[in-house]
Design a protein around this motif. Structure first.
Motif, PDB file in Angstrom:
ATOM      1  N   SER A   1      58.678   5.616  81.448  1.00 13.44           N
ATOM      2  CA  SER A   1      59.087   6.799  82.197  1.00 13.44           C
ATOM      3  C   SER A   1      58.270   6.862  83.483  1.00 13.44           C
ATOM      4  N   GLU A   2      58.971   6.996  84.604  1.00 16.04           N
ATOM      5  CA  GLU A   2      58.243   7.085  85.877  1.00 16.04           C
ATOM      6  C   GLU A   2      57.533   8.424  85.996  1.00 16.04           C
ATOM      7  N   ILE A   3      58.007   9.390  85.224  1.00 14.39           N
ATOM      8  CA  ILE A   3      57.403  10.721  85.307  1.00 14.39           C
ATOM      9  C   ILE A   3      56.094  10.780  84.520  1.00 14.39           C
ATOM     10  N   SER A   4      56.119  10.256  83.294  1.00 14.88           N
ATOM     11  CA  SER A   4      54.941  10.434  82.431  1.00 14.88           C
ATOM     12  C   SER A   4      54.121   9.172  82.237  1.00 14.88           C
ATOM     13  N   ASP A   5      54.678   8.028  82.656  1.00 13.06           N
ATOM     14  CA  ASP A   5      54.014   6.752  82.411  1.00 13.06           C
ATOM     15  C   ASP A   5      53.966   6.403  80.917  1.00 13.06           C
ATOM     16  N   CYS A   6      54.792   7.063  80.143  1.00  7.53           N
ATOM     17  CA  CYS A   6      54.891   6.789  78.705  1.00  7.53           C
ATOM     18  C   CYS A   6      56.083   5.874  78.457  1.00  7.53           C
ATOM     19  N   PRO A   7      56.122   5.212  77.291  1.00  6.15           N
ATOM     20  CA  PRO A   7      57.318   4.441  76.961  1.00  6.15           C
ATOM     21  C   PRO A   7      58.529   5.378  76.903  1.00  6.15           C
ATOM     22  N   LYS A   8      59.676   4.849  77.365  1.00  6.92           N
ATOM     23  CA  LYS A   8      60.885   5.667  77.362  1.00  6.92           C
ATOM     24  C   LYS A   8      61.845   5.099  76.330  1.00  6.92           C
ATOM     25  N   PHE A   9      61.806   5.653  75.133  1.00  5.48           N
ATOM     26  CA  PHE A   9      62.694   5.171  74.077  1.00  5.48           C
ATOM     27  C   PHE A   9      64.114   5.685  74.302  1.00  5.48           C
ATOM     28  N   ASP A  10      65.094   4.884  73.881  1.00  8.38           N
ATOM     29  CA  ASP A  10      66.490   5.322  74.009  1.00  8.38           C
ATOM     30  C   ASP A  10      66.748   6.536  73.116  1.00  8.38           C
ATOM     31  N   LEU A  11      66.196   6.481  71.898  1.00  3.64           N
ATOM     32  CA  LEU A  11      66.441   7.567  70.941  1.00  3.64           C
ATOM     33  C   LEU A  11      65.233   7.746  70.037  1.00  3.64           C
ATOM     34  N   ILE A  12      64.792   8.966  69.900  1.00  2.21           N
ATOM     35  CA  ILE A  12      63.777   9.292  68.887  1.00  2.21           C
ATOM     36  C   ILE A  12      64.432  10.258  67.906  1.00  2.21           C
ATOM     37  N   LEU A  13      64.400   9.886  66.643  1.00  2.00           N
ATOM     38  CA  LEU A  13      65.006  10.698  65.591  1.00  2.00           C
ATOM     39  C   LEU A  13      63.891  11.391  64.808  1.00  2.00           C
ATOM     40  N   LEU A  14      63.952  12.709  64.751  1.00  2.00           N
ATOM     41  CA  LEU A  14      62.903  13.490  64.092  1.00  2.00           C
ATOM     42  C   LEU A  14      63.476  14.367  62.993  1.00  2.00           C
ATOM     43  N   GLY A  15      62.658  14.652  61.994  1.00  2.00           N
ATOM     44  CA  GLY A  15      62.965  15.718  61.051  1.00  2.00           C
ATOM     45  C   GLY A  15      62.097  16.914  61.427  1.00  2.00           C
ATOM     46  N   MET A  16      62.341  18.064  60.824  1.00  3.22           N
ATOM     47  CA  MET A  16      61.482  19.226  61.083  1.00  3.22           C
ATOM     48  C   MET A  16      61.068  19.856  59.762  1.00  3.22           C
ATOM     49  N   GLY A  17      59.784  20.124  59.606  1.00  2.00           N
ATOM     50  CA  GLY A  17      59.304  20.766  58.382  1.00  2.00           C
ATOM     51  C   GLY A  17      59.557  22.271  58.431  1.00  2.00           C
ATOM     52  N   PRO A  18      59.396  22.966  57.301  1.00  3.25           N
ATOM     53  CA  PRO A  18      59.626  24.410  57.250  1.00  3.25           C
ATOM     54  C   PRO A  18      58.685  25.202  58.153  1.00  3.25           C
ATOM     55  N   ASP A  19      57.569  24.589  58.550  1.00  5.84           N
ATOM     56  CA  ASP A  19      56.614  25.258  59.444  1.00  5.84           C
ATOM     57  C   ASP A  19      56.847  24.897  60.911  1.00  5.84           C
ATOM     58  N   GLY A  20      57.924  24.174  61.191  1.00  3.72           N
ATOM     59  CA  GLY A  20      58.215  23.788  62.568  1.00  3.72           C
ATOM     60  C   GLY A  20      57.560  22.476  62.969  1.00  3.72           C
ATOM     61  N   GLN A  21      56.983  21.784  61.997  1.00  2.00           N
ATOM     62  CA  GLN A  21      56.379  20.475  62.256  1.00  2.00           C
ATOM     63  C   GLN A  21      57.448  19.464  62.656  1.00  2.00           C
ATOM     64  N   VAL A  22      57.107  18.596  63.603  1.00  2.00           N
ATOM     65  CA  VAL A  22      57.943  17.415  63.866  1.00  2.00           C
ATOM     66  C   VAL A  22      57.015  16.208  63.919  1.00  2.00           C
ATOM     67  N   ALA A  23      57.570  15.027  63.629  1.00  2.00           N
ATOM     68  CA  ALA A  23      56.742  13.823  63.497  1.00  2.00           C
ATOM     69  C   ALA A  23      55.545  14.216  62.613  1.00  2.00           C
TER      70      ALA A  23
END
Ligand SMILES: O=C1O[C@H](COP(=O)(O)O)[C@@H](O)[C@H](O)[C@H]1O
Length: 188
Positions: free
Chosen positions: A65-87
């Motif tokens: 990513s030119e904005i963040s200098d982080c890897p730019k994945f095509d898709l990140i798939l997440l679940g969400m816990g009952p407390d709002g947790q992701v990853a």
């Protein structure tokens, strides 16, 4: 290319994901699947995983990513816990403020297993597409807090902090999980 950062050291979780992505009709090349090394410490596993990603970036398999200098994945798939947790980003955890690393680790997860590795928020928010899946009534309140306009006192829920800078965010919800969303209406 499938990068699997789920729970560490839950081999069964990684194995389940492996089986899912390896199964027909999803034709994934085995060498494109990168699982977590669960035979080392969580800290080492996070370092190793970030090293793999850096190699893939260096060889231009993954773009940046030119904005963040982080890897730019095509898709990140997440679940969400009952407390709002992701990853493995949990509410009120210092890991939410990790902006330097791409992959980090925790040893005090509020739900088992205590040791986990995770993509950091800047990496998640650099993806082209982020999909979050949440099902069941136990997720309803967290979804309301994550998605609805809950005003200035809205808690900093990890799920609410998933806001791709230059990408799309898509939620996949069932009826029960969506039941507390403002304006939720269901037909039979
Ligand atoms: O810890 C985790 O929790 C989330 C949510 O799990 P769920 O069983 O409440 O749906 C999961 O998506 C994630 O893979 C896992 O690391």
């Amino acid at each position: 290319m499938i990068m699997m950062v789920a729970v560490w050291p839950s081999a069964s979780h990684s194995e389940a994901l492996n089986r899912t992505f390896m199964a027909d009709p999803v034709p994934i090349v085995p060498s494109h699947v990168h699982s977590i090394n669960d035979s080392v410490s969580a800290e080492q596993a996070a370092d190793d995983y970030e090293f793999v990603i850096r190699q893939l970036v260096r060889t231009r398999v993954i773009s940046v990513s030119e904005i963040s200098d982080c890897p730019k994945f095509d898709l990140i798939l997440l679940g969400m816990g009952p407390d709002g947790q992701v990853a493995s980003l949990f509410p009120n955890h210092s890991v939410l403020g990790e902006n330097d690393e791409w992959v980090t680790f925790i040893t005090d997860s509020p739900k088992p297993p205590p040791e986990r590795i995770t993509f950091t928020l800047p990496v998640i928010n650099s993806a082209s597409n982020v999909a979050v899946v949440a099902t069941g009534v136990s997720k309803a309140e967290a979804l309301h807090l994550a998605i609805d306009d809950v005003g200035p006192d809205s808690p900093s829920l990890p799920a609410r902090m998933v806001q791709p800078t230059n990408g799309k965010l898509v939620w996949f919800l069932d009826k029960a999980a969506s039941s507390k969303l403002d304006g939720a209406q269901f037909s039979n």
